[in-house]
Design an enzyme around this catalytic site. Sequence first.
Site, mmCIF file in Angstrom:
data_model
loop_
_atom_site.group_PDB
_atom_site.id
_atom_site.type_symbol
_atom_site.label_atom_id
_atom_site.label_comp_id
_atom_site.label_asym_id
_atom_site.label_seq_id
_atom_site.Cartn_x
_atom_site.Cartn_y
_atom_site.Cartn_z
ATOM 1 N N GLY A 53 -19.096 32.809 39.990
ATOM 2 C CA GLY A 53 -19.353 33.882 39.797
ATOM 3 C C GLY A 53 -17.309 33.994 38.764
ATOM 4 N N GLU A 197 -23.010 22.879 29.696
ATOM 5 C CA GLU A 197 -22.446 23.145 30.035
ATOM 6 C C GLU A 197 -21.064 22.155 29.718
ATOM 7 O OE1 GLU A 197 -19.577 24.420 32.841
ATOM 8 O OE2 GLU A 197 -21.548 25.235 33.334
ATOM 9 N N ARG A 202 -18.816 20.369 37.104
ATOM 10 C CA ARG A 202 -19.574 21.008 37.061
ATOM 11 C C ARG A 202 -21.027 20.739 36.760
ATOM 12 N NH1 ARG A 202 -19.216 27.723 35.288
ATOM 13 N NH2 ARG A 202 -17.229 28.164 36.698
ATOM 14 N N GLN A 264 -27.058 31.537 31.524
ATOM 15 C CA GLN A 264 -26.251 32.069 33.227
ATOM 16 C C GLN A 264 -25.210 30.965 32.772
ATOM 17 O OE1 GLN A 264 -27.747 32.467 36.872
ATOM 18 N NE2 GLN A 264 -29.784 31.399 36.197
ATOM 19 N N THR A 265 -24.203 31.446 31.165
ATOM 20 C CA THR A 265 -22.653 31.228 31.541
ATOM 21 C C THR A 265 -22.139 32.226 32.126
ATOM 22 O OG1 THR A 265 -22.560 32.318 29.178
ATOM 23 C CG2 THR A 265 -22.965 29.603 29.084
ATOM 24 N N TYR A 274 -16.056 32.576 29.941
ATOM 25 C CA TYR A 274 -16.277 31.693 29.461
ATOM 26 C C TYR A 274 -15.480 31.471 28.393
ATOM 27 C CZ TYR A 274 -20.436 32.355 25.307
ATOM 28 O OH TYR A 274 -21.130 31.600 23.812
ATOM 29 N N CYS A 411 -35.352 32.990 50.442
ATOM 30 C CA CYS A 411 -37.632 32.236 51.146
ATOM 31 C C CYS A 411 -37.893 34.263 50.772
ATOM 32 C CB CYS A 411 -37.473 32.374 52.305
ATOM 33 S SG CYS A 411 -39.169 33.255 52.125
ATOM 34 N N GLY A 493 -21.628 40.305 38.923
ATOM 35 C CA GLY A 493 -22.617 39.960 38.225
ATOM 36 C C GLY A 493 -22.557 40.239 36.455
#
Length: 559
Positions: A53, A197, A202, A264-265, A274, A411, A493
């Site tokens: 992140g 990407e 990565r 989801q960059t 970024y 789960c 996030g």
Amino acid sequence: MTTPSKFRDIEIRAPRGTTLTAKSWLTEAPLRMLMNNLDPEVAENPRELVVYGGIGRAARNWECYDRIVETLKQLNDDETLLVQSGKPVGVFKTHANAPRVLIANSNLVPHWATWEHFNELDAKGLAMYGQMTAGSWIYIGSQGIVQGTYETFVEAGRQHYDGNLKGRWVLTAGLGGMGGAQPLAATLAGACSLNIECQQSRIDFRLRSRYVDEQAKDLDDALARIQRYTAEGKAISIALLGNAAEILPELVRRGVRPDMVTDQTSAHDPLNGYLPAGWSWEEYRDRAQTDPAAVVKAAKQSMAVHVRAMLAFQQQGVPTFDYGNNIRQMAKEEGVANAFDFPGFVPAYIRPLFCRGIGPFRWAALSGDPQDIYKTDAKVKQLIPDDAHLHRWLDMARERISFQGLPARICWVGLGLRAKLGLAFNEMVRTGELSAPIVIGRDHLDSGSVASPNRETEAMQDGSDAVSDWPLLNALLNTASGATWVSLHHGGGVGMGFSQHSGMVIVCDGSDEAAERIARVLTNDPGTGVMRHADAGYQVAIDCAKEQGLNLPMITAQR
């Protein structure tokens, strides 16, 4: 006085087996999970303590890491270690049912809760960005978000394509610790995917771990593969090296029409996460040190271009949604007035699950033995025999998901079932069916543990999106209930100023005392999610609260 270091050329792996390096399993568990967060199979940049992140770290610097490890090894079962933004600041006498570790990461007084102020503090060695599970020591690699992403794609398929994603394809970007789950999740949901990407390292990581199937040479090659695989009804994931702010507008220009678009960059952190269009990664990192304001501006300008392309796809009727990285907010700040025209994934697809306390329940085998996870998989199926969707997930997870670091499983289950599973796992440890204790935790992205108006609490029906009392209450209740470690973070996030959230982990060591703690924690923790949504007026949550016997004075109390 030496300057604290954020770089160390070292490989860390958690101990395996049953030999303790701390005084008990209650302190061995956080020690192993901290180390596991920095395992090179798990972390994105472990030598700089970065787990995932952008700059989500496990400890503030290497000196702090060393002292945390030393302290955990000496900690008694009636003491609690306090960790402030990745730095061990105190050990206090508490009691056996109190948490062994309490963690607060990245928290700032709201007026100062900006990236600019945080970065100043970070540069002075006064703060650390903990993301969600990086600084709370319960990250399990990309598996941790695979099922949530899978559930999102499956629900989108139900809503838009009659539940069938065969022959469909998803366009997205970002293959970091979180985004790296997307290609596998799409494949498991039955769709092809094109995953952009900007860092080859990565892509290589995801190819090695089998989260992505192939890499295309260029855009033409990628589109040819997508066309071929969708025509054949195959679910194959394709990585493409490039910049989303360049490739998405080109796809719009060409008239290419995906079946689903998301992203989801690491757009939540323009300084570190970024890459501006036209820049090399090396230029980006160098200029972040010399001219951070210009870097942030360039990154946000590229995000605006990226979001305009996503809006163009939406206007063509393509299901388009934000996957929680705050890219819409960044684009809006750069003049894209309608950036929020496409929804976030939670209000679009996930909130009904949250209303029942269902979220990313996860556990890890401290033994390091994969067989312990396979035995717990079987136990989940035994205890939840009628949930075919859950059984299919567990079967796919065993077949397709490579363990990273200590073996673990994710789960999605909710109120009632979490405690049932936790108590069963504890009994398996007691009888020796499992070779060592299990830790149970979750993402901070859960039903009652986060306030994030651009993600988990976007578009709450009562308008309470920004009310952050709920994650504070969640952390307090988990502490009172006896979780082994509890964390309270800011900015995960979606970045500074946009979220507050809490986490918990509890150890199943086979003891009667652990069983009592497990019953409390794994009931109360998801119970706060049902409470939060019932308080907001969601009928599904109100019904769940009544069915589960929750005492909510303004809702379920008998008059």
